[in-house]
Design a protein around this motif. Sequence first.
Motif, short mmCIF file in Angstrom:
data_model
loop_
_atom_site.label_atom_id
_atom_site.label_comp_id
_atom_site.label_asym_id
_atom_site.label_seq_id
_atom_site.Cartn_x
_atom_site.Cartn_y
_atom_site.Cartn_z
N LEU A 3 -10.45 50.01 -5.59
CA LEU A 3 -11.92 49.30 -5.57
C LEU A 3 -12.03 47.74 -5.20
N ARG A 4 -10.89 47.00 -5.44
CA ARG A 4 -10.99 45.79 -5.18
C ARG A 4 -11.38 45.33 -3.47
N ARG A 5 -12.33 44.40 -3.60
CA ARG A 5 -12.54 43.97 -2.13
C ARG A 5 -11.60 43.41 -1.49
N ARG A 6 -11.26 44.13 -0.31
CA ARG A 6 -9.95 43.35 0.28
C ARG A 6 -10.33 42.58 1.22
N ARG A 7 -9.43 41.49 1.57
CA ARG A 7 -9.60 40.50 2.55
C ARG A 7 -8.63 40.47 3.31
N PRO A 8 -9.07 40.62 4.66
CA PRO A 8 -7.98 40.92 5.66
C PRO A 8 -7.11 39.57 5.99
N ALA A 9 -5.83 39.82 6.01
CA ALA A 9 -4.63 38.94 5.98
C ALA A 9 -4.84 38.26 7.45
N VAL A 67 1.35 55.18 -20.09
CA VAL A 67 1.77 54.68 -18.75
C VAL A 67 1.17 55.37 -17.75
N LEU A 68 0.93 56.69 -17.66
CA LEU A 68 0.32 57.39 -16.61
C LEU A 68 -1.28 56.73 -16.32
N VAL A 69 -1.95 56.21 -17.57
CA VAL A 69 -3.27 55.92 -17.70
C VAL A 69 -3.43 54.56 -17.14
N LEU A 70 -2.59 53.65 -17.47
CA LEU A 70 -2.24 52.27 -17.10
C LEU A 70 -2.11 52.35 -15.54
N LEU A 71 -1.19 53.11 -15.00
CA LEU A 71 -0.98 53.19 -13.89
C LEU A 71 -2.05 53.68 -12.93
N SER A 72 -2.92 54.77 -13.35
CA SER A 72 -4.07 55.09 -12.63
C SER A 72 -5.18 54.08 -12.48
N LEU A 73 -5.17 53.25 -13.77
CA LEU A 73 -6.34 52.23 -13.74
C LEU A 73 -5.94 51.14 -12.88
N TRP A 74 -4.47 50.86 -13.02
CA TRP A 74 -4.00 49.68 -11.77
C TRP A 74 -4.50 50.34 -10.25
N TRP A 75 -4.19 51.38 -9.92
CA TRP A 75 -4.37 51.93 -8.66
C TRP A 75 -5.82 52.03 -8.34
#
Length: 192
Positions: free
Chosen positions: A84-90, A71-79
């Motif tokens: 790192l995902r390119r953010r699109r300003p709302a 669970v810790l690894v999955l939460l860290s990967l999600w975070w």
Amino acid sequence: MLEGVNRVLLGIVGLVLVLLGGSVLAIGLGAPAPSWWPHDGRHDVLLDAAERTRWRDEGWWWPAVIAVLAVLVLLSLWWLLAVLRRRRPAEVLLDTGDEEGASLRGRALEQALAEEVSHLDGVDRAHVLLTGRRSAPRTRILLRLQPRTGPATTLRALTRGPLAHARDSAGLPALPTEVRLHAVTHAPERVT
């Protein structure tokens, strides 16, 4: 919102690590241990042999350890992916000249810019993506050019027309843009 959550989580994790590490260092250097501290003194190890092997024979121990670590690894990967995902300003902050400002939906700016770009001569299709921050947006434009269209002419028309119009109407000092050009291929013609 993700930036705020990211900063709060990093702050909490950093504070916990500094407090734990600082207390271990202070006790290791000879400071008196507080009453809640699980170890007695300077030469006491954090996990002795009895503590390390206490749960080894229990059937639930290793599955529980593996599940918590997974669970810790999955939460860290999600975070990590969210960061790192390119953010699109709302929304994009507009300078209205009255020191109040206004905001424009990011998707509305993308659609308006794509519509204006698609009407340029030689452009078959245009796709616009807004990235960056609210106060300093950046654009990515994917253009599909019709056959026999000069890319230099299209880029000049894009810079002087839709991009300048979007920058000026939003009151932005600059609108950095990455343009990718693709030529539309046409079906081979049969010569008879």
